[in-house]
Motif scaffolding. Structure first.
Motif, PDB file in Angstrom:
ATOM      1  N   GLN A  18      45.685  35.659  34.136  1.00 55.73           N
ATOM      2  CA  GLN A  18      46.243  35.614  32.427  1.00 55.73           C
ATOM      3  C   GLN A  18      45.957  37.547  31.904  1.00 55.73           C
ATOM      4  O   GLN A  18      47.376  37.655  31.554  1.00 55.73           O
ATOM      5  N   VAL A  19      45.496  38.017  32.190  1.00 53.21           N
ATOM      6  CA  VAL A  19      45.573  39.795  32.117  1.00 53.21           C
ATOM      7  C   VAL A  19      45.361  39.922  32.800  1.00 53.21           C
ATOM      8  O   VAL A  19      44.710  40.639  33.672  1.00 53.21           O
ATOM      9  N   GLU A  20      46.640  41.315  33.806  1.00 53.85           N
ATOM     10  CA  GLU A  20      46.237  41.979  35.160  1.00 53.85           C
ATOM     11  C   GLU A  20      45.495  43.020  35.114  1.00 53.85           C
ATOM     12  O   GLU A  20      46.526  44.116  33.298  1.00 53.85           O
ATOM     13  N   GLY A  21      44.942  43.616  35.307  1.00 53.39           N
ATOM     14  CA  GLY A  21      44.317  44.879  35.189  1.00 53.39           C
ATOM     15  C   GLY A  21      44.211  45.543  36.752  1.00 53.39           C
ATOM     16  O   GLY A  21      45.290  45.323  37.404  1.00 53.39           O
ATOM     17  N   ARG A  22      43.148  46.568  36.881  1.00 54.50           N
ATOM     18  CA  ARG A  22      42.941  47.027  37.839  1.00 54.50           C
ATOM     19  C   ARG A  22      43.331  46.361  39.611  1.00 54.50           C
ATOM     20  O   ARG A  22      42.729  45.506  39.737  1.00 54.50           O
ATOM     21  N   ASP A  23      43.235  46.960  40.490  1.00 50.84           N
ATOM     22  CA  ASP A  23      43.558  45.745  41.926  1.00 50.84           C
ATOM     23  C   ASP A  23      42.605  45.895  42.125  1.00 50.84           C
ATOM     24  O   ASP A  23      42.606  44.687  42.987  1.00 50.84           O
ATOM     25  N   ASP A  24      41.655  47.134  42.413  1.00 55.12           N
ATOM     26  CA  ASP A  24      40.708  46.557  43.477  1.00 55.12           C
ATOM     27  C   ASP A  24      39.101  45.804  42.662  1.00 55.12           C
ATOM     28  O   ASP A  24      39.712  47.368  41.596  1.00 55.12           O
ATOM     29  N   ILE A  25      38.571  44.808  43.214  1.00 57.89           N
ATOM     30  CA  ILE A  25      37.837  44.721  42.077  1.00 57.89           C
ATOM     31  C   ILE A  25      36.577  44.685  43.270  1.00 57.89           C
ATOM     32  O   ILE A  25      36.656  44.008  43.934  1.00 57.89           O
ATOM     33  N   ARG A  26      35.473  45.249  42.593  1.00 54.76           N
ATOM     34  CA  ARG A  26      34.350  44.951  42.624  1.00 54.76           C
ATOM     35  C   ARG A  26      33.123  44.582  42.137  1.00 54.76           C
ATOM     36  O   ARG A  26      32.229  43.579  42.898  1.00 54.76           O
TER      37      ARG A  26
END
Length: 250
Positions: free
Chosen positions: A28-36
């Motif tokens: 719904q809301v785009e943030g950083r590409d890498d998710i840890r």
């Protein structure tokens, strides 16, 4: 894991395309590409976002996200502050509403059934996109004793409509604001229906149709699915997961 990988995995895992919903399911809301690091919670309120910022989360996953059909389309006030906080800290927001209610293993209805100790819990497939579930107690139980069991399981005293001394065993339920499915439950021939909220009309429906009704709290009945989803993602992909329960008495 990348944002695209998580989006695609959850779309398939939760069968998002199978549901006609009141809000977008997925990113719904785009943030950083890498998710840890992920944070899960019931509702994307400011308190949850603030805690996710403190925990340095890359993504927030919720059951109640943004952009509901009934709300104003403009991004002002409370909505602006929430979205600004997400964008400022580059945090992704994922929301899954009906797909999370209905998932057969990790969904809100499935996890509520396990929380209540219901035997042979299963969705009524032909009704309401599989959102109404049913099952039975191990033994006949006085309604007042089931109310106590439900209160202990969810940490919240439910409102019970019906004769407190009457015996019940066959149950149906649907989490959240599903009180109007009481008519569906009555047609199934069960003894009682459990949901999150209650309306003035619910009382009359329960009394006139001879079915017990337990309003156990919208938040209380829907806190388990999103937590289970977060644990699943942590196991499958090695993500760091924090479940944040922002207390809500409703």
């Amino acid at each position: 894991m990348t944002r695209t990988e998580l989006t695609q995995y959850l779309a398939e895992f939760l069968k998002v395309s199978a549901f006609k919903d009141y809000a977008p399911n997925g990113l719904q809301v785009e943030g950083r590409d890498d998710i840890r690091t992920i944070v899960t919670g019931v509702t994307a309120c400011q308190a949850l976002i603030d805690e996710a910022i403190r925990l340095q989360a890359d993504a927030i996953l919720v059951h109640h996200g943004f952009f509901w059909k009934s709300e104003p389309e403009v991004i002002t006030g409370m909505k602006q502050r929430r979205i600004k906080a997400l964008l400022t800290h580059d945090i992704n927001l994922f929301g899954y509403h009906l797909p999370l209610d209905a998932h057969p293993m990790l969904g809100n209805n499935a996890t509520l059934g396990r929380q209540m100790g219901i035997l042979d819990a299963e969705p009524v497939e032909e009704i309401a996109q599989g959102l109404v579930w049913r099952g039975k107690l191990d033994l006949l139980m006085a309604a007042k004793d089931f109310a106590s069991l439900l209160g202990e399981a969810l940490g919240r005293t439910p409102l019970h409509i019906g004769d407190s001394d009457a015996k019940i065993q066959q149950l149906a339920w649907c989490t959240g604001g599903a009180q109007d499915y009481i008519d569906v439950a009555a047609n199934l021939g069960v003894d009682a229906f459990i949901s999150g909220e209650v309306s003035e009309r619910t009382y009359h429906s329960a009394i006139e149709q001879g079915i017990h009704y337990f309003a156990a709290g919208h938040h209380a009945t829907e806190r388990y699915g999103i937590e289970a989803l977060g644990r699943h993602l942590a196991r499958e992909f090695g993500l760091k997961h924090h479940f944040v329960d922002i207390i809500n008495p409703v």
